[in-house]
Scaffold this active site. Sequence first.
Site, PDB file in Angstrom:
ATOM      1  N   CYS A 211     -38.983  -0.339  -1.556  1.00  0.00           N
ATOM      2  CA  CYS A 211     -37.796  -0.873  -1.917  1.00  0.00           C
ATOM      3  C   CYS A 211     -36.878   0.165  -1.023  1.00  0.00           C
ATOM      4  O   CYS A 211     -35.480   0.084  -0.726  1.00  0.00           O
ATOM      5  CB  CYS A 211     -37.493  -0.590  -3.302  1.00  0.00           C
ATOM      6  SG  CYS A 211     -38.223   1.011  -4.002  1.00  0.00           S
TER       7      CYS A 211
ATOM      8  N   GLU B  82     -32.704  -7.430   3.521  1.00  0.00           N
ATOM      9  CA  GLU B  82     -33.855  -6.600   3.122  1.00  0.00           C
ATOM     10  C   GLU B  82     -35.098  -7.483   3.524  1.00  0.00           C
ATOM     11  O   GLU B  82     -35.384  -8.734   3.201  1.00  0.00           O
ATOM     12  CB  GLU B  82     -34.045  -6.371   1.584  1.00  0.00           C
ATOM     13  CG  GLU B  82     -35.285  -5.685   1.426  1.00  0.00           C
ATOM     14  CD  GLU B  82     -35.455  -5.384  -0.180  1.00  0.00           C
ATOM     15  OE1 GLU B  82     -35.433  -6.465  -1.110  1.00  0.00           O
ATOM     16  OE2 GLU B  82     -35.643  -4.357  -0.464  1.00  0.00           O
TER      17      GLU B  82
ATOM     18  N   GLU C  20     -34.021  -2.187 -11.245  1.00  0.00           N
ATOM     19  CA  GLU C  20     -34.407  -1.513  -9.829  1.00  0.00           C
ATOM     20  C   GLU C  20     -34.584  -2.422  -8.911  1.00  0.00           C
ATOM     21  O   GLU C  20     -35.666  -3.195  -8.903  1.00  0.00           O
ATOM     22  CB  GLU C  20     -35.458  -0.645 -10.491  1.00  0.00           C
ATOM     23  CG  GLU C  20     -35.609   0.454 -11.107  1.00  0.00           C
ATOM     24  CD  GLU C  20     -34.930   1.578 -10.766  1.00  0.00           C
ATOM     25  OE1 GLU C  20     -34.508   1.865  -9.664  1.00  0.00           O
ATOM     26  OE2 GLU C  20     -34.881   2.652 -11.439  1.00  0.00           O
TER      27      GLU C  20
ATOM     28  N   GLY D 136     -37.686  -5.238  -9.043  1.00  0.00           N
ATOM     29  CA  GLY D 136     -38.157  -6.403  -8.044  1.00  0.00           C
ATOM     30  C   GLY D 136     -37.047  -6.851  -7.086  1.00  0.00           C
ATOM     31  O   GLY D 136     -35.904  -5.957  -6.908  1.00  0.00           O
ATOM     32  N   SER D 137     -36.925  -8.255  -6.884  1.00  0.00           N
ATOM     33  CA  SER D 137     -35.753  -8.548  -6.029  1.00  0.00           C
ATOM     34  C   SER D 137     -34.596  -8.923  -6.482  1.00  0.00           C
ATOM     35  O   SER D 137     -34.523  -9.114  -8.005  1.00  0.00           O
ATOM     36  CB  SER D 137     -36.240  -9.786  -5.302  1.00  0.00           C
ATOM     37  OG  SER D 137     -36.483 -10.934  -6.377  1.00  0.00           O
TER      38      SER D 137
ATOM     39  N   LYS E  31     -45.267  -7.196 -17.576  1.00  0.00           N
ATOM     40  CA  LYS E  31     -45.772  -8.398 -16.804  1.00  0.00           C
ATOM     41  C   LYS E  31     -45.876  -7.684 -15.476  1.00  0.00           C
ATOM     42  O   LYS E  31     -44.888  -7.670 -14.767  1.00  0.00           O
ATOM     43  CB  LYS E  31     -44.622  -9.222 -17.125  1.00  0.00           C
ATOM     44  CG  LYS E  31     -44.767 -10.912 -16.849  1.00  0.00           C
ATOM     45  CD  LYS E  31     -45.797 -11.156 -15.634  1.00  0.00           C
ATOM     46  CE  LYS E  31     -44.928 -11.425 -14.439  1.00  0.00           C
ATOM     47  NZ  LYS E  31     -45.733 -11.524 -13.088  1.00  0.00           N
TER      48      LYS E  31
ATOM     49  N   GLY F 148     -33.895 -10.258 -10.176  1.00  0.00           N
ATOM     50  CA  GLY F 148     -33.071  -9.610 -11.093  1.00  0.00           C
ATOM     51  C   GLY F 148     -32.037 -10.276 -11.923  1.00  0.00           C
ATOM     52  O   GLY F 148     -31.710 -10.082 -13.049  1.00  0.00           O
TER      53      GLY F 148
HETATM   54  P1  NAD Z   1     -39.806 -10.336  -7.383  1.00  0.00           P
HETATM   55  O1  NAD Z   1     -38.502 -10.329  -7.762  1.00  0.00           O
HETATM   56  O2  NAD Z   1     -40.441 -11.672  -6.581  1.00  0.00           O
HETATM   57  O3  NAD Z   1     -40.892 -10.312  -8.611  1.00  0.00           O
HETATM   58  C1  NAD Z   1     -40.955  -8.938  -9.159  1.00  0.00           C
HETATM   59  C2  NAD Z   1     -41.572  -9.370 -10.781  1.00  0.00           C
HETATM   60  O4  NAD Z   1     -40.498 -10.377 -11.379  1.00  0.00           O
HETATM   61  C3  NAD Z   1     -42.928  -9.922 -10.727  1.00  0.00           C
HETATM   62  O5  NAD Z   1     -43.746  -9.401 -11.597  1.00  0.00           O
HETATM   63  C4  NAD Z   1     -42.657 -11.416 -10.738  1.00  0.00           C
HETATM   64  O6  NAD Z   1     -43.564 -12.127 -11.121  1.00  0.00           O
HETATM   65  C5  NAD Z   1     -41.406 -11.260 -11.624  1.00  0.00           C
HETATM   66  N1  NAD Z   1     -40.719 -12.576 -11.914  1.00  0.00           N
HETATM   67  C6  NAD Z   1     -40.511 -13.346 -10.701  1.00  0.00           C
HETATM   68  N2  NAD Z   1     -39.701 -14.356 -11.218  1.00  0.00           N
HETATM   69  C7  NAD Z   1     -39.192 -14.191 -12.652  1.00  0.00           C
HETATM   70  C8  NAD Z   1     -38.528 -14.893 -13.585  1.00  0.00           C
HETATM   71  N3  NAD Z   1     -37.865 -16.032 -13.064  1.00  0.00           N
HETATM   72  N4  NAD Z   1     -38.399 -14.215 -14.671  1.00  0.00           N
HETATM   73  C9  NAD Z   1     -38.971 -12.957 -14.701  1.00  0.00           C
HETATM   74  N5  NAD Z   1     -39.623 -12.504 -14.226  1.00  0.00           N
HETATM   75  C10 NAD Z   1     -39.946 -13.011 -12.808  1.00  0.00           C
HETATM   76  O7  NAD Z   1     -40.097  -9.277  -6.247  1.00  0.00           O
HETATM   77  P2  NAD Z   1     -41.576  -8.787  -5.424  1.00  0.00           P
HETATM   78  O8  NAD Z   1     -41.557  -9.745  -4.383  1.00  0.00           O
HETATM   79  O9  NAD Z   1     -42.643  -8.695  -6.373  1.00  0.00           O
HETATM   80  O10 NAD Z   1     -41.125  -7.300  -5.023  1.00  0.00           O
HETATM   81  C11 NAD Z   1     -39.991  -7.124  -3.832  1.00  0.00           C
HETATM   82  C12 NAD Z   1     -38.964  -6.588  -4.234  1.00  0.00           C
HETATM   83  O11 NAD Z   1     -38.873  -5.780  -5.319  1.00  0.00           O
HETATM   84  C13 NAD Z   1     -37.973  -6.160  -3.263  1.00  0.00           C
HETATM   85  O12 NAD Z   1     -36.715  -6.678  -3.277  1.00  0.00           O
HETATM   86  C14 NAD Z   1     -38.003  -4.592  -3.397  1.00  0.00           C
HETATM   87  O13 NAD Z   1     -36.985  -3.795  -2.891  1.00  0.00           O
HETATM   88  C15 NAD Z   1     -38.112  -4.575  -5.138  1.00  0.00           C
HETATM   89  N6  NAD Z   1     -38.513  -3.365  -5.380  1.00  0.00           N
HETATM   90  C16 NAD Z   1     -37.525  -2.343  -5.874  1.00  0.00           C
HETATM   91  C17 NAD Z   1     -38.077  -1.243  -6.454  1.00  0.00           C
HETATM   92  C18 NAD Z   1     -37.033  -0.139  -6.814  1.00  0.00           C
HETATM   93  O14 NAD Z   1     -37.436   0.809  -7.521  1.00  0.00           O
HETATM   94  N7  NAD Z   1     -35.744  -0.296  -6.763  1.00  0.00           N
HETATM   95  C19 NAD Z   1     -39.246  -0.820  -6.172  1.00  0.00           C
HETATM   96  C20 NAD Z   1     -40.132  -1.694  -5.647  1.00  0.00           C
HETATM   97  C21 NAD Z   1     -39.775  -3.023  -5.447  1.00  0.00           C
END
Ligand code: NAD
Length: 478
Positions: free
Chosen positions: A282, A380, A248, A226-227, A173, A231
């Site tokens: 990130c 962040e 992550e 993701g965030s 996804k 998470g």
């Molecule tokens: P996000 O958490 O908004 O989205 C990440 C993914 O989760 C997207 O595909 C989104 O559609 C999905 N998502 C959103 N709501 C969901 C739900 N309720 N259930 C399941 N999936 C859902 O994050 P973002 O804004 O896309 O990315 C930025 C964040 O990602 C930052 O916090 C960044 O630090 C982190 N990040 C971490 C790493 C790492 O390796 N540690 C790498 C890249 C980004």
Amino acid sequence: MDGQTLFIDGRWRPAAGEETIPVVNPSTGETFGSLSRGRAADVDAAVAAARRAFQGPWSRMSPVERGRILTRLGELIQRDHDEIALLECRDVGKPLAQARRDITAAARYCEFYGGAADKLHGETLPYEAGYTVMALREPYGVTAHIIPWNYPAQMFGRSVMASLAAGNAVVIKPGEDACLSILAMVDRAVEAGLPDGVLNVVTGFGHEAGAALSGHAGVDHISFTGSPATGTLVQQAAAVHNVPATMELGGKSPQIVFADADLDAALPMLYGALVQNAGQTCSAGSRILVERGCFDEVVARLSARFEATRVGPAEADPDVGPLISAKQAERVSAFVERAQAESLELAAVAGGDDGPAGGFYVKPRLFAPVDPDHELSRQEVFGPVLVATPFDDEDHAVRLANATEYGLVAGLWTSHGGRQLRMAHALDAGQVFVNCYGAGGGVELPFGGVKRSGYGREKGMEGLKSFTRIKTVAIHHG
Ligand code: NAD
């Protein structure tokens, strides 16, 4: 492939509900395509296809054959490198040079995990007389990969290639704001010979397709990037079916500079680790901690670099491109406005104009000195905002470095050998870089966080093991 971006069981198709999501170029704000808005029914179909493929041809294929397909995929990505890099540049708003590096990294993951597929093995264990005991290393089955928008191509390489090399079938996804490079690489995976159903993609919103995937009873493992807030939702959904996960998450990574450091080597990395991808990384080194004796010099030299920075459309390959969306630009600008309203000291702001109208630009800024309790030191921002804080000695530096809820990466700049080792042990982070930062991406190097930055490791051989589980077989033969 407009509006037909679900890839299930080896073919492209629209979402069951035929709804779509616009694809926007962050450099201009213009719409230039559409994604299928997948929902729960589409996720069901993708998980079922992955299960069939896992139980079928994929599990009967030898590891060396699996590895060859991934290696071939890497070659095809390199063959079409320029085309995929341009897509990444338009879709994510990444300056062209950075987009090119990301596609090279994606191909490198294919090469690394393709080569590693037949080198993953279990163990035999010493036990009582009359027994032979094996710890078999097996794939989970169907793995789900929820990917953010900031590094789609790299995440595809890092998480999906490791899982496939370990023998799993996958459902991806991707982020709804940017995922075109992933879709382009899926086409190359078909050309490389990946059997139908081994790799499935459901584009769509997180609260719809993402939530359906995280709570799906047919998924055996989740890799979430993701965030931290999302998470938590994913972990709650996964807990209903006891599905293990790798998290992550975000970061507020410090770069710590001592007065004995080689500043000529450190300064480009202090700057680059923040402005790369407009701060939407990130592992961005988003706060620098500087020994008081060299604080003014570091801030002055960094300020000069910030002032010389130019923002612009990604295809013109500027120092810094746009942020991903209007929403993200507003969020980052709100941090800046709050800081300015309380007269936080602004050491430097990027020069030039604000970038073309319609695009989502925020000029890079350096605030210094900033109190370690300020929100810019703790949260962040995920944008091009750097803060600098002075420290007095080694203990003070460690206390400040470890004072946030995150622990993804730490950078340390010092020529003192004993201090390098002491601090590497003392810092709360999944990766510590000494006199370097990021080590050029390091496909081979395990990566992941502690505290709110997550758990589990991806990249390197550790990442491959994350997509397997151990089965113990004890044979009593007397
Ligand atoms: P996000 O958490 O908004 O989205 C990440 C993914 O989760 C997207 O595909 C989104 O559609 C999905 N998502 C959103 N709501 C969901 C739900 N309720 N259930 C399941 N999936 C859902 O994050 P973002 O804004 O896309 O990315 C930025 C964040 O990602 C930052 O916090 C960044 O630090 C982190 N990040 C971490 C790493 C790492 O390796 N540690 C790498 C890249 C980004």
